[in-house]
Write an enzyme that holds these catalytic residues in place. Structure first.
Site, short mmCIF file in Angstrom:
data_model
loop_
_atom_site.label_atom_id
_atom_site.label_comp_id
_atom_site.label_asym_id
_atom_site.label_seq_id
_atom_site.Cartn_x
_atom_site.Cartn_y
_atom_site.Cartn_z
N ASP A 6 -10.71 -5.21 21.97
CA ASP A 6 -10.13 -4.01 21.40
C ASP A 6 -10.56 -2.85 22.30
OD1 ASP A 6 -9.37 -1.88 19.89
OD2 ASP A 6 -10.48 -2.46 18.09
N ASP B 5 0.79 0.86 7.94
CA ASP B 5 -0.48 0.56 8.58
C ASP B 5 -1.58 0.53 7.50
OD1 ASP B 5 -2.42 0.24 10.56
OD2 ASP B 5 -1.47 1.64 11.92
N ASP C 137 -3.32 -7.10 13.12
CA ASP C 137 -3.93 -6.23 14.12
C ASP C 137 -5.41 -6.61 14.22
OD1 ASP C 137 -4.33 -4.16 15.87
OD2 ASP C 137 -3.59 -2.60 14.54
N ARG D 118 -1.65 -8.40 17.90
CA ARG D 118 -2.15 -7.69 19.08
C ARG D 118 -2.85 -8.65 20.03
NH1 ARG D 118 -5.98 -2.54 18.47
NH2 ARG D 118 -7.53 -4.15 18.14
N ASP E 98 -2.77 -0.31 22.04
CA ASP E 98 -2.89 1.14 21.85
C ASP E 98 -2.70 1.88 23.16
OD1 ASP E 98 -3.28 0.42 19.28
OD2 ASP E 98 -5.44 0.69 19.29
N HIS F 183 5.58 3.95 17.18
CA HIS F 183 4.32 3.96 16.43
C HIS F 183 3.52 5.17 16.89
CE1 HIS F 183 0.99 2.52 14.18
NE2 HIS F 183 0.31 1.98 15.17
#
Lengths: 434, 947
Positions: free
Chosen positions: B276, B413, B591, B651, B667, B726
């Site tokens: 991440d 979300d 996610d 993701r 992201d 998004h």
């Protein structure tokens, strides 16, 4: 080179052109042109899009994606409406009469719900009309009051403007008098001291020189400094008080509350200190008079600037919102209590969302420069007013972080022309409120 | 969604004080040099005399494998007995697979279960004719298209050569970099006379066995960023090199990295360790969220022939890949790659091509074909962190309708949940979620909810309780040292510190009666060996407790998704009676499934955590964790609505994720550089089999200005198969209708073009699902013979193909900096502008830019299926007629195309073959005017009947 192959479903010729409002039907009796070419009448509603503006397909979805030609639903027993061509034959019942989905048959056919819709709408309209009438009544009163207030305010300003020169002259006169009186009194005081000091000379010879020089200094300064000192101390207090007042007025418009808060605290302490000092002293009638005069002058000036500001804040076109002056409306969400104080500030519990920044349209206003968000913008709140006889916050949301939006019911948003629309509703357009 | 992105305020402040704005925090993430096995491998491959043969294949040990293929034992030059086993498979579609593992490992070396990455049963074996020559075993076979191919296994040093049509394309272990660290007993526990410990300095085995001269740091434990990785099993890494031969102008692939399409030969190796990464940067070999370790090579061979091949490295532990060239300028000639992984087995597959189409077909033959997505999944997705209430959702939906802008799916979300306990709703903001979603369904639209894999530790949360009670959470080991019970005090161990002085004698004057018995004085014992302590060993049965980490909900636990029983449980949670508030039009977004652990090393799970399924260490499976999460979700949705096509967005991903999920590039940032990089990132992913892919339109972090927003949409509608808008919680709203009217109309026009082209997209997805053709692909895939597609910077980095028919050139600069673009149109019979139909010959063209469109061209000779009626969602358009645009080849007057139709949403296309796939051949002998003709083709009847 481009070829287009497409499927065609049968379209039955009809006496009226499908999807066209009765008053526009005649247009389709003459020849139709688009893109510089004449379109055969047989091409009308043949479910093939010949014209980019959709004019050849008012009754089918063939020209979906444009918004020049809309499909007309008669909606008998309810309000007629026009819908985008994309809604025709898309399997979703958009018109209460189901005319947009006429090809759906049997179980999948759109039921005609116009009677229910019509009744519901007319009940809603009735309710809105009621609100509107009541709202307009309130608004009228508010406006007339506001007008009267405006007049009064202007008169007051005029009055003040007229009185101020005289008052200022009086003040100057008083100051002069006081200066003189103070000088006389202080000199007299010194003179009574002198014999006693002379008595001491014998015992305190070694101190005499210094005392004499001190005395000489006192005598020398009394006429100018001492008098001034008293006046200046008072002036200082007044200045401080003025500054405090000004500060308060200004910070209402300014983003930084913290400085306002400290100023208020400091100012408060300072003025207390000064007044308690002064309480110890004996009140001189002349001084009292002077103080009163200065107070009068200041309050007149303050009043004038407040009235001027109020007049500027609320222009004639927003007089319908005059009742919001000095008023706060509350709204409770599951997490917070919001407090919207118009012409002042808006808060979310203890967080300032913004200071009043004025109206941005006939029915919208904004509070700006609230507390900063971490790493983000300063908070702000947009208010949209909705017509109603009562005053209340209908909803308050945060559509994107730190940008708040409130809907407030208020008679100020009621407009006469709404009456006409509600009494004889026009065709509904897809871009109208949904 | 990234760590800091949704942290509490306190957390944010902590994080931001150490992060410079808009930059990735490099100190958080390991480089090759900072990880012991990669550092060790780098040193090891730079040893002197690397060319000396270390590994020898023993041909006499050849044995058939039960699953097909052969095995050979492999011996190290300094060892008496062979310890490694090499498995060789040749698959009929044209693949050579080489696996190496330990024959008798001390601990189980993790192997990916059959079917999880490589299909089960594996691909059909090729017909092979064998020949043994001295020093090599030769296997001749033919690829699917009949090209003669050979795999030659050289015995000493071990090397595998793969050639096609007599030309060697790849050579494995060409540079003798094969290393294989066997699990060992720690040195201090070995009997002192063990040979490997006593081995002389010149012997090269591996670091654990022979630390001399090598880097012994981090073998048995390794600190990084405040965490210590306990390694009770010790080092077990492996590595090998591969050379791509011929003149290799470019390498492609290695998703997921924020790098260029033509892979740069960085100093730092590319890293695969799913993470991440907050605010990732462009042009970097740093690891991102997912891993598909595949390299595509272009080989220019003698005689003007150009072919393509692929190389796949199947290992779910941390992996580094270094690309190298022989020449310092890094251009031309062969290209090399070395690979090293932390643990597991060596498993490599050479896809011999020789065309891009066959490489793709081989990859999918190995890993399986992707399913058809529902048509709606190719429409517009509207997402935001976060739509805050039911009213908010209804408003967004109705605003799209107000302006007649098409969209298919609205997303929620994490903020929709009750305190981030997924499967739940925030009751204040979403009191009637079912009604809310039903309203979306009534518009023939879909709904996606986020469900992350970390489980809130909360006794009131049923998923937490149930997973805990079933023992499915990943465990933490409380490592402690205990006395080795096998260590006993030697019989001759002297522990007495003092002894009576042996030289002393009783003095003659001593009077026993008076003085008592005489005692010799004590002296230090010269034989004293010190206090004996048994040696310390790791407790073989340490305490296992549920691993707890931090994520959005606060303290969170992480299910062991590698366990099929856990996946089954997880899947069952999506049943409509379990997941209240949802309906059958609700789909799922997974996610944070790297997994993201805010307080873990590198923001993920500690490598020494234990998966109870087989007591596997997390390091062994790390890069597959996300894959198992989204697969469990997919299988759950399959059961929830039998016959429906599930949709899951993930993701994190691994090789084979394409069978289950859509992925997005995580992201990203509202910057022009990210807009541009998305072209290369999407292209790399589709080459890795992942065609349902896209980047967040407009960038997730920060706010794009109107021009960037417009440019991003213009590109995205043409090249992102998965098209989602998004935005970060802290940004202003950016739905198409919030912009000024001009901007809104430009976005609307882009979206209308997307919906118009849905039949083309859908047909291309059928080509992907049935024929393994990537939906979007770099230019070389279709134009391998045009050298510009291997080396022209614009053609490589700014352009990409949608199917074989549309070339798109992205604009990634504001008009103030760029007023024209040079578009390279590859060698074909010509090109037609998508916007005005203008014909262009192949070659470079300067294109004047305006804000209304970006350059895009249909290849001449193509028939493009379209739908001209743009409605509010794809489902609303399902019964509308097709429009076929025919772009004639000007030389032949012909054009070809395809059209695929099915019911757009169920599995009947697969289960009962209810579909219509048509080839369209269009020829006209006479010259035609430009008039548009209506024609009713008999073929349309076929279409209708297929419904």
């Amino acid at each position: 080179m481009k070829f287009t192959l497409l499927s065609v479903f049968a379209c039955s010729p009809a006496a009226v052109i499908r999807g066209v409002a009765p008053e526009v039907q005649s247009k389709y009796l003459q020849s139709l042109h688009c893109g510089g070419e004449e379109v055969a009448l047989s091409a009308i509603n043949d479910d093939y899009c010949d014209c980019d503006d959709g004019s050849d397909e008012p009754g089918t979805g063939a020209c979906s994606g444009q918004e020049a030609t809309l499909f007309h639903c008669p909606n008998v027993e309810s309000t007629p409406q026009v819908v985008y061509a994309s809604r025709v034959g898309d399997g979703i019942c958009d018109c209460c009469d189901g005319s947009d989905e006429a090809h759906l048959l049997g179980q999948r056919a759109c039921p005609n719900t116009c009677r229910e819709e019509g009744q519901r709408q007319s009940a809603e309209r009735e309710k809105k009309l009621e609100d509107l009438r009541a709202g307009l009544k309130v608004k009228l009163e508010t406006i007339s009051q506001a007008k009267q207030q405006k007049q009064e305010k202007e008169e007051q300003i005029q009055r003040i403007n007229g009185e101020l020169p005289g008052l200022e002259a009086q003040l100057t006169e008083l100051l002069k008098k006081k200066e003189e009186a103070d000088a006389v009194r202080l000199q007299a005081d010194c003179k009574t001291e002198l014999p006693r000091l002379r008595q001491k000379v014998k015992d305190l010879e070694e101190k005499l020189a210094s005392l004499e020089s001190q005395l000489a200094r006192v005598q020398g300064e009394t006429t100018s400094t001492t008098t001034k000192k008293v006046v200046s101390e008072y002036a200082k207090w007044m200045d401080g008080a003025d500054a405090m007042e000004d500060e308060k007025d200004e910070t209402d418009m300014e983003p930084d509350t913290t400085s306002q808060d400290t100023q208020e605290v400091d100012g408060g302490v300072a003025s207390n200190a000064v007044s308690s000092d002064r309480a110890d002293q004996e009140e001189d009638p002349l001084e009292k008079e002077l103080k009163e005069m200065e107070g009068v002058l200041k309050s007149n000036k303050d009043l004038r600037s407040r009235l001027t500001k109020e007049l500027e804040e609320l222009r004639e076109e927003h007089f319908g919102f005059a009742s919001l002056r000095d008023k706060c409306l509350e709204f409770k969400s599951s997490e917070y209590t919001y407090k919207l104080c118009f012409f002042k500030d808006a808060k979310q519990s203890f967080t300032r969302l913004g200071n009043w920044d004025g109206f941005t349209s006939p029915t919208e206003a904004v509070f700006k420069n609230g507390e900063m968000c971490f790493g983000g913008p300063a908070r702000s709140l947009k208010v949209s007013f909705q017509c109603g006889a009562t005053e209340e916050v209908v909803s308050l949301d945060e559509p994107s972080r730190c940008n708040y939006a409130a809907v407030v019911r208020h008679s100020g948003a009621c407009v006469e022309t709404m009456m006409e629309e509600l009494e004889s509703p026009r065709i509904r357009h897809p871009k109208e409120e949904l | 969604m990234e760590v800091v992105r949704r942290m509490s305020w306190v957390f944010l402040i902590l994080a931001l004080t150490v992060l410079p704005a808009a930059a990735v925090d490099r100190s958080k993430f390991r480089t090759c040099e900072q990880g012991s096995f990669c550092r060790r491998y780098k040193k090891w491959i730079s040893r002197p005399e690397r060319e000396k043969a270390l590994w020898t294949v023993l041909p006499q040990t050849r044995a058939p494998l039960p699953e097909g293929g052969f095995s050979f034992q492999v011996k190290h030059v300094n060892e008496e007995t062979p310890h490694l086993l090499l498995k060789l498979n040749i698959y009929a579609s044209g693949m050579v697979r080489m696996r190496i593992t330990e024959i008798k490992p001390l601990h189980i070396r993790h192997e990916i279960p059959p079917g999880d990455v490589v299909s089960d049963p594996p691909p059909a074996a090729a017909k092979v004719s064998e020949a043994d020559e001295s020093g090599k075993s030769i296997f001749k076979f033919a690829t699917a298209d009949g090209t003669a191919a050979e795999a030659i296994l050289h015995h000493s040093p071990l090397a595998l050569e793969v050639s096609v049509g007599g030309q060697i394309l790849q050579r494995l272990n060409a540079r003798n970099m094969l290393n294989f660290e066997r699990y060992r007993t720690p040195k201090e526990r070995l009997p002192p006379d063990t040979a490997s410990v006593a081995a002389p300095d010149t012997v090269l085995l591996d670091a654990a066995a022979h630390p001399n001269g090598l880097d012994t740091n981090g073998l048995w434990e390794e600190p990084f960023g405040g965490h210590t990785d306990q390694k009770p099993r010790g080092p077990a890494s492996l590595g090998m090199d591969v050379s791509f031969l011929g003149d290799v102008p470019s390498l492609f692939g290695l998703p997921e990295h924020a790098t260029k399409a033509s892979l740069p030969f960085y100093q730092e190796p590319y890293r695969f360790f799913n993470l991440d990464v907050f605010e990732y940067e462009i042009d970097e070999p740093m690891a991102l969220y997912g891993a598909i370790p595949i390299i595509w090579a272009i080989h220019r061979l003698g005689g003007g022939q150009t072919v393509s091949s692929g190389f796949l490295w199947i290992n779910p532990s941390e992996t580094f890949v270094k690309l190298e060239r022989d020449t310092p300028d890094g251009k031309g000639g062969p290209a090399h790659a070395w690979w090293t992984s932390e643990s597991g087995v060596l498993d490599t597959v050479v896809m011999v091509g020789p065309t891009p189409k066959t490489v793709s077909a081989q990859f999918h033959d190995l890993t399986g074909h992707g399913p058809m997505p529902g048509l709606w999944a190719l429409g517009k997705h509207q997402c935001r962190w976060n739509y805050m209430s039911e009213k908010d959702v209804a408003t967004v939906d109705s605003m799209y309708d107000k302006y007649d802008i098409p969209y298919d799916t609205i997303w929620l979300d994490i903020e929709h949940t009750d305190g981030k306990a997924y499967f739940s709703w925030n009751a204040a903001a979403f009191p009637n979620p079912k009604q809310m979603i039903d309203n979306i369904s009534a518009k023939r639209r879909k709904f996606v909810n986020v469900v992350d894999p970390h489980i809130k530790k909360d006794e009131k949360f049923h998923v937490y309780r149930e997973v805990r009670d079933k023992g499915f959470f990943v465990k933490k080991v409380s490592y402690k040292q205990i006395d080795d019970p096998t260590d006993v005090k030697p019989a001759d161990w002297v522990e007495e510190t003092k002894i009576p002085d042996p030289t002393a004698t009783q003095p003659p004057e001593w009077n026993t009666e008076e003085d008592g018995p005489w005692v010799a004085p004590q002296i230090d014992n010269p034989a004293y060996k010190g206090a004996w302590h048994p040696r310390k060993v790791n407790d073989p049965t340490p305490d296992l407790t549920d691993f707890e980490g931090w994520c959005w909900p606060g303290t969170s636990l992480y299910p062991d998704f590698t366990d099929p029983a856990m996946r089954e449980y997880w899947g069952s949670q999506f049943a409509l009676d379990k997941y209240t508030g949802t309906n059958a039009d609700t789909y799922i977004w997974n996610d944070m499934n790297e997994p993201s652990v805010f307080n873990g090393p590198e923001v993920t799970m500690p490598r020494d955590a234990i998966h109870p399924n087989g007591m596997v260490e997390h390091r062994d499976v790390h890069n597959m964790y996300g894959y198992y999460v989204h697969r469990a979700t997919f299988e759950g949705l399959q059961k929830r609505t039998p016959g429906d096509r599930p949709f899951v967005l993930t993701r994190s991903f691994f090789i084979g994720s394409h069978k289950y999920s859509a992925i997005w590039t995580g992201d990203n940032y509202a910057q022009w550089s990210h807009l541009k990089a998305s072209i290369a990132m999407v292209g790399a992913l589709t080459l890795g089999g992942q065609s349902l892919v896209g980047a967040d339109v407009g960038g997730f972090f920060k706010h794009p200005d109107t021009e960037m927003t417009v440019r991003w949409y213009q590109l995205a509608v043409l090249i992102y198969p998965f098209l989602r808008n998004h935005a970060h919680l802290e940004t202003p709203r950016r739905e198409p209708y919030v912009f000024d009217e001009k901007t809104m109309l430009r976005i609307k026009a882009s979206l209308q073009m997307r919906y118009k082209m849905l039949p083309l997209w859908y047909t291309l997805f059928h080509r992907w699902a049935s024929a393994a053709e990537p939906v979007v692909r770099p230019l070389f895939w279709d134009f391998l013979d045009d050298p510009q597609t291997h080396e022209n910077e614009e053609a490589l980095e700014s352009q990409i193909m949608l199917g074989d028919s549309l070339l798109v050139h992205g604009i990634a600069k504001p008009s103030s900096e760029q007023s024209e673009a040079t578009v390279y149109l590859p060698k074909a019979s010509g090109w037609y502008s998508i916007h005005n139909g203008a014909f262009k010959a192949p070659g470079a063209h300067v294109h004047k830019l305006d804000l209304d469109s970006i350059p895009a061209y249909y290849r001449a000779g193509t028939v493009v299926p379209l739908k001209s009626r743009i409605r509010r969602s794809s489902a609303c358009m399902s019964l509308d007629p097709f429009t076929l645009n025919v772009y004639l080849n000007p030389q032949t007057g012909a054009a070809k195309g395809r059209l695929y139709i099915d019911d757009y949403r169920t599995r009947t296309y697969q289960d009962v073959g209810l579909l219509c796939a048509r080839k369209i051949d269009f020829t006209c002998s006479a010259r035609l005017g430009t008039r548009t003709h209506h024609a009713k083709a008999s073929f349309e009847e076929t279409l209708k009947s297929s419904h």
